[in-house]
Motif scaffolding. Structure first.
Motif, PDB file in Angstrom:
ATOM      1  N   CYS A  60       0.835  -1.206   0.000  1.00  0.00           N
ATOM      2  CA  CYS A  60       0.000   0.000   0.000  1.00  0.00           C
ATOM      3  C   CYS A  60       0.873   1.261   0.000  1.00  0.00           C
ATOM      4  N   ALA A  61       1.861   1.291   0.881  1.00  0.00           N
ATOM      5  CA  ALA A  61       2.736   2.457   0.978  1.00  0.00           C
ATOM      6  C   ALA A  61       3.588   2.642  -0.275  1.00  0.00           C
TER       7      ALA A  61
ATOM      8  N   GLY B  17       5.273  -2.035  11.646  1.00  0.00           N
ATOM      9  CA  GLY B  17       5.182  -2.247  10.207  1.00  0.00           C
ATOM     10  C   GLY B  17       3.777  -2.309   9.638  1.00  0.00           C
ATOM     11  N   ARG B  18       2.779  -2.040  10.447  1.00  0.00           N
ATOM     12  CA  ARG B  18       1.398  -2.112   9.957  1.00  0.00           C
ATOM     13  C   ARG B  18       0.991  -0.828   9.255  1.00  0.00           C
ATOM     14  N   VAL B  19      -0.032  -0.959   8.432  1.00  0.00           N
ATOM     15  CA  VAL B  19      -0.533   0.148   7.629  1.00  0.00           C
ATOM     16  C   VAL B  19      -0.973   1.326   8.500  1.00  0.00           C
TER      17      VAL B  19
ATOM     18  N   PHE C 150      -1.151   6.043   2.090  1.00  0.00           N
ATOM     19  CA  PHE C 150      -0.774   5.042   3.086  1.00  0.00           C
ATOM     20  C   PHE C 150       0.687   5.180   3.496  1.00  0.00           C
ATOM     21  N   ASP C 151       0.960   4.782   4.722  1.00  0.00           N
ATOM     22  CA  ASP C 151       2.323   4.682   5.215  1.00  0.00           C
ATOM     23  C   ASP C 151       2.370   3.436   6.094  1.00  0.00           C
ATOM     24  N   GLN C 152       3.531   3.155   6.655  1.00  0.00           N
ATOM     25  CA  GLN C 152       3.675   2.020   7.560  1.00  0.00           C
ATOM     26  C   GLN C 152       4.169   2.507   8.905  1.00  0.00           C
ATOM     27  N   ASP C 153       3.599   1.941   9.957  1.00  0.00           N
ATOM     28  CA  ASP C 153       4.036   2.214  11.315  1.00  0.00           C
ATOM     29  C   ASP C 153       5.482   1.741  11.443  1.00  0.00           C
TER      30      ASP C 153
ATOM     31  N   LEU D 233      -3.863  -4.925  -4.187  1.00  0.00           N
ATOM     32  CA  LEU D 233      -2.572  -5.583  -4.005  1.00  0.00           C
ATOM     33  C   LEU D 233      -2.323  -6.052  -2.574  1.00  0.00           C
ATOM     34  N   CYS D 234      -3.122  -5.597  -1.631  1.00  0.00           N
ATOM     35  CA  CYS D 234      -2.906  -5.948  -0.226  1.00  0.00           C
ATOM     36  C   CYS D 234      -3.094  -7.448  -0.033  1.00  0.00           C
ATOM     37  N   PRO D 235      -2.028  -8.179   0.334  1.00  0.00           N
ATOM     38  CA  PRO D 235      -2.138  -9.624   0.474  1.00  0.00           C
ATOM     39  C   PRO D 235      -3.024 -10.061   1.640  1.00  0.00           C
ATOM     40  N   ALA D 236      -3.216  -9.188   2.620  1.00  0.00           N
ATOM     41  CA  ALA D 236      -4.031  -9.533   3.786  1.00  0.00           C
ATOM     42  C   ALA D 236      -5.474  -9.067   3.654  1.00  0.00           C
ATOM     43  N   GLY D 237      -5.776  -8.292   2.617  1.00  0.00           N
ATOM     44  CA  GLY D 237      -7.129  -7.758   2.465  1.00  0.00           C
ATOM     45  C   GLY D 237      -7.479  -6.782   3.577  1.00  0.00           C
ATOM     46  N   ALA D 238      -6.504  -6.030   4.057  1.00  0.00           N
ATOM     47  CA  ALA D 238      -6.699  -5.122   5.177  1.00  0.00           C
ATOM     48  C   ALA D 238      -7.233  -3.746   4.782  1.00  0.00           C
TER      49      ALA D 238
END
Length: 73
Positions: free
Chosen positions: A16-17, A31-33, A24-27, A54-59
């Motif tokens: 996403c980032a 490392g989470r969205v 989007f960014d990552q913590d 593209l998000c593999p986790a569907g988050a």
């Protein structure tokens, strides 16, 4: 367009980032969205939608159509 994220579901892949860094960014700690813009402008809509796909986790959830800027009077 409205975007929401499920940080608990996020696996930290970072797609996403990389795809829509304005949205989007990552913590840095876990490392989470991080959602920077839950209602991005139309010029970022395509990238935000692609990031969700593209998000593999569907988050990432995207709903609604991009909001068009007001026409000049």
């Amino acid at each position: 367009m409205e975007i929401s994220v499920d940080r608990k579901r996020c696996c930290g892949a970072g797609m996403c980032a990389l795809t829509a860094p304005e949205v989007f960014d990552q913590d840095r700690k876990v490392g989470r969205v991080l959602l920077l813009d839950p209602a991005p402008p139309p010029h970022l809509a395509e990238a935000a939608g692609q990031a969700a796909e593209l998000c593999p986790a569907g988050a990432i959830t995207v709903s609604g159509a991009p909001v068009s800027p007001s026409a000049p009077e």
